[in-house]
Design an enzyme around this catalytic site. Sequence first.
Site, PDB file in Angstrom:
ATOM      1  N   GLY A 148       0.829  -1.204   0.000  1.00  0.00           N
ATOM      2  CA  GLY A 148       0.000   0.000   0.000  1.00  0.00           C
ATOM      3  C   GLY A 148       0.861   1.252   0.000  1.00  0.00           C
ATOM      4  CB  CYS A 149       0.174   4.654  -1.196  1.00  0.00           C
ATOM      5  SG  CYS A 149      -1.509   4.858  -0.584  1.00  0.00           S
TER       6      CYS A 149
END
Lengths: 341, 341, 341, 341
Positions: A148-149
Amino acid sequence: MIHAGLAGATGYVGVELLRLLRGHPGVQVTALSADSTAGRPMEALYGHLAGLIDQAPGPTTAAAFEGCDVVLMALPHGASAALAGEMLDAGIRVIDLGADFRLKDARSFERWYEVEHPRQDLLPQAVYGLPELYRDRIRGARLVANPGCYPTSAALALAPLVKNGMADLDFLVLDSKSGLSGAGRKTSLFSHFCEADGSVAAYAVAGQHRHTPELEQTLSDLAGRPVRVTFTPHLVPMKRGIMTTAYTRTPIQDLSPLYEDFYRDEPFVQVRSETLPATGHVTGSNRCHVAPRFDARTGRATVVSVIDNLVKGAAGQAIQNLNLMFGMDETAGLDLVPVYP
Amino acid sequence: MIHAGLAGATGYVGVELLRLLRGHPGVQVTALSADSTAGRPMEALYGHLAGLIDQAPGPTTAAAFEGCDVVLMALPHGASAALAGEMLDAGIRVIDLGADFRLKDARSFERWYEVEHPRQDLLPQAVYGLPELYRDRIRGARLVANPGCYPTSAALALAPLVKNGMADLDFLVLDSKSGLSGAGRKTSLFSHFCEADGSVAAYAVAGQHRHTPELEQTLSDLAGRPVRVTFTPHLVPMKRGIMTTAYTRTPIQDLSPLYEDFYRDEPFVQVRSETLPATGHVTGSNRCHVAPRFDARTGRATVVSVIDNLVKGAAGQAIQNLNLMFGMDETAGLDLVPVYP
Amino acid sequence: MIHAGLAGATGYVGVELLRLLRGHPGVQVTALSADSTAGRPMEALYGHLAGLIDQAPGPTTAAAFEGCDVVLMALPHGASAALAGEMLDAGIRVIDLGADFRLKDARSFERWYEVEHPRQDLLPQAVYGLPELYRDRIRGARLVANPGCYPTSAALALAPLVKNGMADLDFLVLDSKSGLSGAGRKTSLFSHFCEADGSVAAYAVAGQHRHTPELEQTLSDLAGRPVRVTFTPHLVPMKRGIMTTAYTRTPIQDLSPLYEDFYRDEPFVQVRSETLPATGHVTGSNRCHVAPRFDARTGRATVVSVIDNLVKGAAGQAIQNLNLMFGMDETAGLDLVPVYP
Amino acid sequence: MIHAGLAGATGYVGVELLRLLRGHPGVQVTALSADSTAGRPMEALYGHLAGLIDQAPGPTTAAAFEGCDVVLMALPHGASAALAGEMLDAGIRVIDLGADFRLKDARSFERWYEVEHPRQDLLPQAVYGLPELYRDRIRGARLVANPGCYPTSAALALAPLVKNGMADLDFLVLDSKSGLSGAGRKTSLFSHFCEADGSVAAYAVAGQHRHTPELEQTLSDLAGRPVRVTFTPHLVPMKRGIMTTAYTRTPIQDLSPLYEDFYRDEPFVQVRSETLPATGHVTGSNRCHVAPRFDARTGRATVVSVIDNLVKGAAGQAIQNLNLMFGMDETAGLDLVPVYP
């Protein structure tokens, strides 16, 4: 030439993959799929692709990716797992940009994402695709879970301290500021221009965000014991970029050497010892800037990291993983100067 | 491998040249110069270049560019001409991104720019570097005057109509909207964030802008007789991009075929017949989108064109010219998908 | 104390009416209605109203406004007319902020809005509520059609020239730039933050926008003969504000005296003779700045006008009309300094 | 009618005072001063004031404020103290919006601001003007030190916990996000539009910011013992607004009642128990929204507060203090609905 398929090509991550792969010397995109938008020409969906992408995406089915060497999936959580299984059965490698294979523990996935895990049998072979920490495993992987970012920015901010036992694991606070592209192209009130512009908003405060277990998993792995963090995501009126400001207590004062040593050979991580990073310093590139600072008054460290959420936080990191999986130069297609201003 | 020097490497156009040339297979930047910032490492000036550009720019002198095949100059008006002369004498070709060689008529230059022209002897050999209109002359040029950003967007919007005698030359109105990077990196009140954000401003209204004679020169050349236009520039709260909305009377109703025919073989111009362009559709790329529309109620045409002012309006067009001058593929280093969103 | 009802209180215009009327010494809001959001507390819909508005809006019915002296309607076009009729029958005056009563010609309404007009019998008594042009009629009106945002900015830009016969009616071009609040709170792709930010977009090009007949109606009335204009709306990445840049030919050179004379006693119109306006100069206020400029090279005038589309372009102008209708000071509740920066 | 003078009327805080005081029923601005811009008409400095403020500011001298009841000073630090002394000697009360009288300890001032304190003799009588904490002292004050913007947002976020002994004072982290108006109107590279837009920047990381001792002073006073905090300011691409996200450990889980009780009678503080605040929820108003949340996984509280830095963080709070000092209704001139969107 590697033949790559993109499943979910019409979201922001999908078109970012198209942008980056067009400049990749060793990869050719041979299949595109979409869901509600399948069949429409890319130009009708994205004006910026007018004249550049002739292919209209088809529906997302296993058949669509026949002949591919690898499929990159940018699908809603819960939607990748079944397709990933079919791809693997057909000998096609998978890079999943969604959440389905990020958490090692299926129960944790089900608790945070509130759906049953469709293919928990595949979890053991999934490799968490953060190259700076797990490069060797990625090289041999057939199924990579692209991080995920927020977890990417958080892990890169804290890894040198945590891995070296220099962070107080009972004092880990992560305050992240994200641009709105992380929320995707689906319209919603909070991403309506007039609601978002000129305003900062906090959301999923006090341990509500689904990236929390993911970043705790990485930090726990680095620490060698379970850790809990306080993580707050914020929305900032900009399109791209994540800054994570990380706070911990630490016994060492001179943080730069530790970070420079840790990231010495990393092509995409830049330690900023003199000046401070801003998210605009990495826009459009796969780069991560990290600035560790020590406060002698308090004995605490503040570490600031920045990435472009659509590149190092999604599409770029996926290509970095692809490069590793197929034995190519890790920077192929990614040797880009950030777009500034 | 062409050896290129950049004079004025530390402005926004300069760092855009650095970004684009890093991906150019046939050009190597071998010399950088700056003025007030000379001697300082690029990283201290631009955080986004940390770890990417080791070279510190030196002062802007003729000696700095010895050994170069070409020098690209992004200097204030009046500053290029003398250096350009020295370069040409030394057998080095010149692409001037400033205004010194754009106007064929030195008196016009002096009237609009309010300085004496330092080297009007060079004007006859200067070629106006708008490849879509003057490609053949550019190929043989040793001195190219890279067009202004507004004139590029205006000329590409109107060229098919004017060249084909289909525009009422007594009814030419050009209303342009620009992002703030066109004003450069020098701070000023109008580009102070709190003054510019959330606001549109008109400036140089009613024939005051220095790009007026330049775009009239091009349109006059296309028309075969002198034309006058009304041109208004506006500042819009965004970093990059220019939209020009052009208005004229026209006898033909079906404009798309005319435009598609005119731009058929152009690698960077896209006619938008179905949907309308926005400046965001070309960000970071050398592309120009043009949408001509006819209004039967009024017998008038409205043509909307968009470019990225730092790319097709400056650095990208300079590289396109460089490619032509040195016999390379015109798209070398410029085959980029716009950065979206 | 005037008792006012708001029909459609939960859109951007509705909450702007709430903001402005809270500071009005002679008006009390006694009824609020909404549609899909009826019954929900305002705080759940708008965080900025937390603790300020206790009333939850009810459904939009005639009964909801019993006891009101006036109802201000901010409803979708086609939705006001029937309710307006019921209000008028009950002796309640109406200010319609929608489009239903703006066009005098029902056929024109039906052609441009593509619905049948629900109450064309009421059109004769509807007064077009642009006080600077129709103040006397508004004073006696029971039904006021509050002008559209673009037509307000366009009419105020050109009225002095057109009214005095100083504009070439065959050369009228209106290029408008609007913030996104004009599009309302309903989500859509073009107002999605990542699509709108950092980009200018043209839309409804070449005579497609529904405000075209409205502004032609006003200009025709001023000119004393039918006129046609070319009008282009653009979306600019900001929340509030409209700038209209108007172009015409004119025989007179000294425009400022004409404008200053025309607007001498207007409390909300400011002629800018020295400096140029920006939309940020009027944010949050009912003010309109107008700057006329003549270009001797071309014999043409460029006039720049700015308003806040939610105030002088909607809610503020409605209150100005209300003040006139009820014999109050025209500036009551509207004597506000713009919010700057 | 109170006669107020504004010293430093031409900065952003100065014109915000002008905006707010125009709507104040009991205050009249009778004197304006400026420094480098003295003598120029306000309209030439600020287009939004065209037609609204006729007075040109004079130079900042004691004589300029003769006859005033109170002077509000928005001057650079170090510049207020001497003038304040002269005013007090002349029997004129002072509200200093600068930093000179905020810190009780002159040595601390000198260490953090790196100048000698010009009038430390006045420090004992200076009252720290945060009405929610020090209302009674403000009522009797002749010299009020108006708090900094960050300290206001931080103190209001944590006061209920700290005052009630419910915060772990060894775990206080304050992460603030500010719009750019806080940096004033003086141009600089970091507030240049193209540098700031589309980017978040951290600055003064790890205990470098001058507001650190100020917020520690307030929290220490509330706690009854010295506390140290980690405070990081960030710049976000918006004009107005500060969000502070505050982190601490706490033994109580149900935070809303504690906060609602603490702020029950406060006219400007709104506890958000259901939904989360964004800075856009308070723009243009003197309001502060505070949202406390507990995370049972970690035993920690996250508290989010938002203010408009130019209003509750500067001009509005100054007027709130003025109202208290002169026995007027505390909300006079400040009963404003936020400007939204």
